[in-house]
Design a protein around this motif. Sequence first.
Motif, PDB file in Angstrom:
ATOM      1  N   SER A  14       0.840  -1.191   0.000  1.00 48.86           N
ATOM      2  CA  SER A  14       0.000   0.000   0.000  1.00 48.86           C
ATOM      3  C   SER A  14       0.878   1.244   0.000  1.00 48.86           C
ATOM      4  O   SER A  14       2.043   1.214   0.423  1.00 48.86           O
ATOM      5  CB  SER A  14      -0.901   0.010   1.235  1.00 48.86           C
ATOM      6  OG  SER A  14      -0.131   0.184   2.417  1.00 48.86           O
ATOM      7  N   ALA A  15       0.307   2.345  -0.476  1.00 50.15           N
ATOM      8  CA  ALA A  15       1.050   3.611  -0.486  1.00 50.15           C
ATOM      9  C   ALA A  15       1.469   4.005   0.929  1.00 50.15           C
ATOM     10  O   ALA A  15       2.550   4.572   1.131  1.00 50.15           O
ATOM     11  CB  ALA A  15       0.192   4.711  -1.118  1.00 50.15           C
ATOM     12  N   ALA A  16       0.646   3.673   1.921  1.00 54.03           N
ATOM     13  CA  ALA A  16       0.980   3.997   3.311  1.00 54.03           C
ATOM     14  C   ALA A  16       2.203   3.214   3.775  1.00 54.03           C
ATOM     15  O   ALA A  16       3.079   3.759   4.464  1.00 54.03           O
ATOM     16  CB  ALA A  16      -0.214   3.715   4.220  1.00 54.03           C
ATOM     17  N   THR A  17       2.281   1.921   3.413  1.00 52.76           N
ATOM     18  CA  THR A  17       3.442   1.111   3.786  1.00 52.76           C
ATOM     19  C   THR A  17       4.695   1.614   3.091  1.00 52.76           C
ATOM     20  O   THR A  17       5.760   1.729   3.703  1.00 52.76           O
ATOM     21  CB  THR A  17       3.193  -0.366   3.423  1.00 52.76           C
ATOM     22  OG1 THR A  17       2.178  -0.882   4.284  1.00 52.76           O
ATOM     23  CG2 THR A  17       4.452  -1.196   3.580  1.00 52.76           C
ATOM     24  N   VAL A  18       4.588   1.918   1.792  1.00 52.38           N
ATOM     25  CA  VAL A  18       5.735   2.434   1.054  1.00 52.38           C
ATOM     26  C   VAL A  18       6.254   3.711   1.702  1.00 52.38           C
ATOM     27  O   VAL A  18       7.459   3.895   1.905  1.00 52.38           O
ATOM     28  CB  VAL A  18       5.376   2.675  -0.424  1.00 52.38           C
ATOM     29  CG1 VAL A  18       6.513   3.395  -1.140  1.00 52.38           C
ATOM     30  CG2 VAL A  18       5.065   1.351  -1.115  1.00 52.38           C
ATOM     31  N   SER A  19       5.351   4.604   2.056  1.00 54.30           N
ATOM     32  CA  SER A  19       5.741   5.862   2.692  1.00 54.30           C
ATOM     33  C   SER A  19       6.408   5.627   4.046  1.00 54.30           C
ATOM     34  O   SER A  19       7.357   6.309   4.414  1.00 54.30           O
ATOM     35  CB  SER A  19       4.517   6.762   2.872  1.00 54.30           C
ATOM     36  OG  SER A  19       4.844   7.950   3.551  1.00 54.30           O
ATOM     37  N   ALA A  20       5.927   4.604   4.775  1.00 58.52           N
ATOM     38  CA  ALA A  20       6.438   4.350   6.123  1.00 58.52           C
ATOM     39  C   ALA A  20       7.836   3.761   6.127  1.00 58.52           C
ATOM     40  O   ALA A  20       8.626   4.024   7.052  1.00 58.52           O
ATOM     41  CB  ALA A  20       5.484   3.418   6.875  1.00 58.52           C
ATOM     42  N   VAL A  21       8.192   2.958   5.110  1.00 61.90           N
ATOM     43  CA  VAL A  21       9.479   2.254   5.161  1.00 61.90           C
ATOM     44  C   VAL A  21      10.484   2.725   4.122  1.00 61.90           C
ATOM     45  O   VAL A  21      11.672   2.381   4.226  1.00 61.90           O
ATOM     46  CB  VAL A  21       9.280   0.723   5.024  1.00 61.90           C
ATOM     47  CG1 VAL A  21       8.344   0.207   6.091  1.00 61.90           C
ATOM     48  CG2 VAL A  21       8.774   0.351   3.632  1.00 61.90           C
ATOM     49  N   SER A  22      10.077   3.503   3.121  1.00 66.72           N
ATOM     50  CA  SER A  22      11.001   3.929   2.077  1.00 66.72           C
ATOM     51  C   SER A  22      12.136   4.757   2.668  1.00 66.72           C
ATOM     52  O   SER A  22      11.924   5.642   3.495  1.00 66.72           O
ATOM     53  CB  SER A  22      10.267   4.743   1.012  1.00 66.72           C
ATOM     54  OG  SER A  22      11.158   5.117  -0.031  1.00 66.72           O
ATOM     55  N   GLY A  23      13.354   4.428   2.259  1.00 64.33           N
ATOM     56  CA  GLY A  23      14.525   5.122   2.756  1.00 64.33           C
ATOM     57  C   GLY A  23      15.027   4.592   4.090  1.00 64.33           C
ATOM     58  O   GLY A  23      15.986   5.139   4.643  1.00 64.33           O
ATOM     59  N   ARG A  39      13.596   1.127  -0.767  1.00 60.74           N
ATOM     60  CA  ARG A  39      13.543   2.359  -1.560  1.00 60.74           C
ATOM     61  C   ARG A  39      12.332   2.338  -2.477  1.00 60.74           C
ATOM     62  O   ARG A  39      12.085   1.345  -3.161  1.00 60.74           O
ATOM     63  CB  ARG A  39      14.824   2.523  -2.385  1.00 60.74           C
ATOM     64  CG  ARG A  39      16.078   2.742  -1.557  1.00 60.74           C
ATOM     65  CD  ARG A  39      17.285   2.955  -2.423  1.00 60.74           C
ATOM     66  NE  ARG A  39      17.620   1.751  -3.188  1.00 60.74           N
ATOM     67  CZ  ARG A  39      18.730   1.612  -3.905  1.00 60.74           C
ATOM     68  NH1 ARG A  39      19.601   2.605  -3.972  1.00 60.74           N
ATOM     69  NH2 ARG A  39      18.958   0.497  -4.567  1.00 60.74           N
ATOM     70  N   GLU A  40      11.585   3.427  -2.481  1.00 56.85           N
ATOM     71  CA  GLU A  40      10.414   3.526  -3.355  1.00 56.85           C
ATOM     72  C   GLU A  40      10.864   3.576  -4.801  1.00 56.85           C
ATOM     73  O   GLU A  40      11.807   4.293  -5.155  1.00 56.85           O
ATOM     74  CB  GLU A  40       9.617   4.781  -3.007  1.00 56.85           C
ATOM     75  CG  GLU A  40       8.371   4.970  -3.864  1.00 56.85           C
ATOM     76  CD  GLU A  40       7.600   6.230  -3.491  1.00 56.85           C
ATOM     77  OE1 GLU A  40       6.666   6.598  -4.240  1.00 56.85           O
ATOM     78  OE2 GLU A  40       7.938   6.847  -2.453  1.00 56.85           O
ATOM     79  N   ARG A  41      10.182   2.809  -5.653  1.00 52.80           N
ATOM     80  CA  ARG A  41      10.466   2.850  -7.075  1.00 52.80           C
ATOM     81  C   ARG A  41       9.841   4.097  -7.668  1.00 52.80           C
ATOM     82  O   ARG A  41       8.673   4.410  -7.404  1.00 52.80           O
ATOM     83  CB  ARG A  41       9.904   1.601  -7.766  1.00 52.80           C
ATOM     84  CG  ARG A  41      10.578   0.303  -7.365  1.00 52.80           C
ATOM     85  CD  ARG A  41      12.032   0.254  -7.836  1.00 52.80           C
ATOM     86  NE  ARG A  41      12.118   0.303  -9.278  1.00 52.80           N
ATOM     87  CZ  ARG A  41      12.162  -0.783 -10.048  1.00 52.80           C
ATOM     88  NH1 ARG A  41      12.127  -1.997  -9.499  1.00 52.80           N
ATOM     89  NH2 ARG A  41      12.245  -0.682 -11.360  1.00 52.80           N
ATOM     90  N   PRO A  42      10.585   4.849  -8.476  1.00 54.42           N
ATOM     91  CA  PRO A  42      10.068   6.131  -8.978  1.00 54.42           C
ATOM     92  C   PRO A  42       8.843   5.997  -9.865  1.00 54.42           C
ATOM     93  O   PRO A  42       8.047   6.934  -9.967  1.00 54.42           O
ATOM     94  CB  PRO A  42      11.264   6.705  -9.749  1.00 54.42           C
ATOM     95  CG  PRO A  42      12.134   5.532 -10.064  1.00 54.42           C
ATOM     96  CD  PRO A  42      11.957   4.583  -8.932  1.00 54.42           C
ATOM     97  N   GLU A  43       8.657   4.823 -10.474  1.00 54.06           N
ATOM     98  CA  GLU A  43       7.535   4.689 -11.409  1.00 54.06           C
ATOM     99  C   GLU A  43       6.219   4.371 -10.721  1.00 54.06           C
ATOM    100  O   GLU A  43       5.171   4.387 -11.363  1.00 54.06           O
ATOM    101  CB  GLU A  43       7.835   3.612 -12.458  1.00 54.06           C
ATOM    102  CG  GLU A  43       7.962   2.198 -11.914  1.00 54.06           C
ATOM    103  CD  GLU A  43       9.382   1.837 -11.506  1.00 54.06           C
ATOM    104  OE1 GLU A  43       9.682   0.632 -11.509  1.00 54.06           O
ATOM    105  OE2 GLU A  43      10.154   2.757 -11.194  1.00 54.06           O
ATOM    106  N   SER A  44       6.251   4.063  -9.419  1.00 54.65           N
ATOM    107  CA  SER A  44       5.011   3.708  -8.744  1.00 54.65           C
ATOM    108  C   SER A  44       5.100   4.002  -7.256  1.00 54.65           C
ATOM    109  O   SER A  44       6.117   3.730  -6.625  1.00 54.65           O
ATOM    110  CB  SER A  44       4.688   2.222  -8.950  1.00 54.65           C
ATOM    111  OG  SER A  44       3.560   1.837  -8.186  1.00 54.65           O
TER     112      SER A  44
END
Length: 232
Positions: free
Chosen positions: A67-76, A98-103
Amino acid sequence: MANEWPVEGSSGAASNDLPRLGSVVGLLPAERMGGSNATPARAHTATLEEWQSEPGGLTVVAEVSASAATVSAVSGRNVWGSFSTPADALIVVAALARERPESAELLELTGVRMLAYEPRRRSARAGLARTARLRSGGDIHKATTLDLSRSGCRVFTSDPGDPRNPGSPGNLEAGYQLAIEVDLGGGHVLAAEATVVRADGPELALRFTGLAANDAAEVDATVFRELVRSVG
């Protein structure tokens, strides 16, 4: 725990020893895991989309969707990632997410350290004493965990219940179904159904049944923190 794992393309690796695409991946932010006063990090779940490993398993690159929330929480952040295989093995790596720039719903996990490869079960297990409550025989019984994994736990029942009640912990036999609550710490309480695997007086071995992915990730997080603490 084993120190080596099979890798794609190695002579001894079968395809069912590699993480299964589409399987659930547990993610736990790692930098807050040390220290007795650290606030327990919230575990997250994702879905494995791609897996690549170098010879020797020293470097792993995986792509997961979440989910976008999980990506935001752990990216970086540095995370522990747990992966399962069709052969019921568990692979745990330390990785940078790391969040993928395309998604906004894709993460790349670059692993640089293996925490565990356990070929016999897909659950990391640690000796842990946690407050537990058993719901059985129409009553709630106090217990303490002796060890814990996403597949189950062993508990010591300090409240065996009425010896005349066949559902009391002191009277249970293998195959009995009950409910259990385990205090994982940090405000996280696991509530699960379980089956008695072995009963030895006040000690019961339980197997969780139908554990939700988020609950399994929280159990993994608790176990990982203990494994990291125990190895220093």
